[in-house]
Design a protein around this motif. Structure first.
Motif, PDB file in Angstrom:
ATOM      1  N   SER A  14       0.860  -1.178   0.000  1.00  0.00           N
ATOM      2  CA  SER A  14       0.000   0.000   0.000  1.00  0.00           C
ATOM      3  C   SER A  14       0.901   1.235   0.000  1.00  0.00           C
ATOM      4  O   SER A  14       2.126   1.138   0.198  1.00  0.00           O
ATOM      5  N   TYR A  15       0.323   2.394  -0.220  1.00  0.00           N
ATOM      6  CA  TYR A  15       1.115   3.624  -0.209  1.00  0.00           C
ATOM      7  C   TYR A  15       1.805   3.807   1.143  1.00  0.00           C
ATOM      8  O   TYR A  15       2.998   4.123   1.203  1.00  0.00           O
ATOM      9  N   ASP A  55       2.303  15.153   0.235  1.00  0.00           N
ATOM     10  CA  ASP A  55       1.191  14.528   0.960  1.00  0.00           C
ATOM     11  C   ASP A  55       0.316  15.592   1.634  1.00  0.00           C
ATOM     12  O   ASP A  55      -0.895  15.408   1.800  1.00  0.00           O
ATOM     13  N   LEU A  92       3.637   9.609  -7.141  1.00  0.00           N
ATOM     14  CA  LEU A  92       2.939   8.703  -6.223  1.00  0.00           C
ATOM     15  C   LEU A  92       2.000   9.426  -5.251  1.00  0.00           C
ATOM     16  O   LEU A  92       0.883   8.936  -5.013  1.00  0.00           O
ATOM     17  N   ASN A  96      -1.954   8.534  -4.932  1.00  0.00           N
ATOM     18  CA  ASN A  96      -2.537   8.164  -3.648  1.00  0.00           C
ATOM     19  C   ASN A  96      -3.762   9.007  -3.332  1.00  0.00           C
ATOM     20  O   ASN A  96      -4.806   8.489  -2.924  1.00  0.00           O
ATOM     21  N   LYS A  97      -3.651  10.322  -3.554  1.00  0.00           N
ATOM     22  CA  LYS A  97      -4.794  11.202  -3.288  1.00  0.00           C
ATOM     23  C   LYS A  97      -5.951  10.889  -4.231  1.00  0.00           C
ATOM     24  O   LYS A  97      -7.125  10.955  -3.841  1.00  0.00           O
ATOM     25  N   LEU A 108      -4.749   1.446  -4.919  1.00  0.00           N
ATOM     26  CA  LEU A 108      -3.367   1.734  -5.305  1.00  0.00           C
ATOM     27  C   LEU A 108      -2.428   0.721  -4.669  1.00  0.00           C
ATOM     28  O   LEU A 108      -2.404   0.561  -3.447  1.00  0.00           O
TER      29      LEU A 108
END
Length: 205
Positions: A14-15, A55, A92, A96-97, A108
């Motif tokens: 996962s992220y 992020d 990435l 993810n967002k 993802l």
């Protein structure tokens, strides 16, 4: 090909898991990947700082989120990446967002390039193992419907034109590329990926 994808999915992260993996290796003075060097470790450190910032700052456009939430099927975005890759560090957090905003339509998953040579070799860019490479897998059908990467079109053109004019990829173009990403704010990645998702919707097998 389907078996290679399935095998890779068993070793994905996962992220959050991917971020922790990169961070844990950095605490040991290492980077991901088969090759280990001071320069690659330094790139990984720089990328970790970039991803921490992205992020917090990356925002998904409302129209993009709406389109993702209204996808007819569920998808896995399988991304081939490494912690030292500057493009992956910029892309990435956006992916993810997008996945988080999709109302669980997109899962993802991230795989390390050097641990998945068989799959990477199926998705070369101009004969090279360029990353990140996003494989768009339809969960219902269990097949790769499309792929994307390693860069948005604008970033790819920037690199291609510089190499054509100067014959090298040096620190100046690397800096220029990071400035391109900073100015773009992840919009190109969002638009290009959604465009692909829409093309899948209207071009069924």
């Amino acid at each position: 090909m389907k078996s290679i994808v399935a095998k890779t999915l068993f070793s994905t992260h996962s992220y959050i898991e991917y971020r922790k993996l990169v961070s844990d290796l950095l605490s040991e003075g290492k980077s991901t990947g088969n090759e280990q060097s001071e320069s690659l470790t330094n790139y990984s450190k720089l990328n970790e700082a970039r991803m921490n910032r992205l992020d917090k700052t990356i925002a998904i456009e409302e129209v993009i989120a709406h389109k993702l939430q209204n996808l007819e099927n569920h998808y896995i975005w399988l991304v081939l990446s490494e912690g030292w890759c500057g493009d992956a560090a910029q892309i990435l957090p956006v992916l993810n967002k997008m996945a988080l905003s999709s109302n669980k339509k997109i899962d993802l998953r991230i795989a390390l390039r050097d641990e998945n040579n068989d799959l990477m070799n199926q998705y070369l860019t101009n004969g090279g193992r360029a990353i990140p490479k996003v494989l768009i897998i339809c969960k219902e059908a269990g097949i790769v419907r499309a792929d994307w990467g390693p860069r948005p079109t604008g970033a790819s053109e920037l690199m291609t034109n510089y190499k054509r004019d100067f014959g090298v990829i040096d620190e100046k173009i690397k800096t220029d590329l990071q400035l391109w990403y900073l100015t773009d704010k992840g919009i190109s990645v969002q638009q290009e990926l959604v465009g692909i998702m829409e093309s899948i919707k209207y071009n069924r097998l």
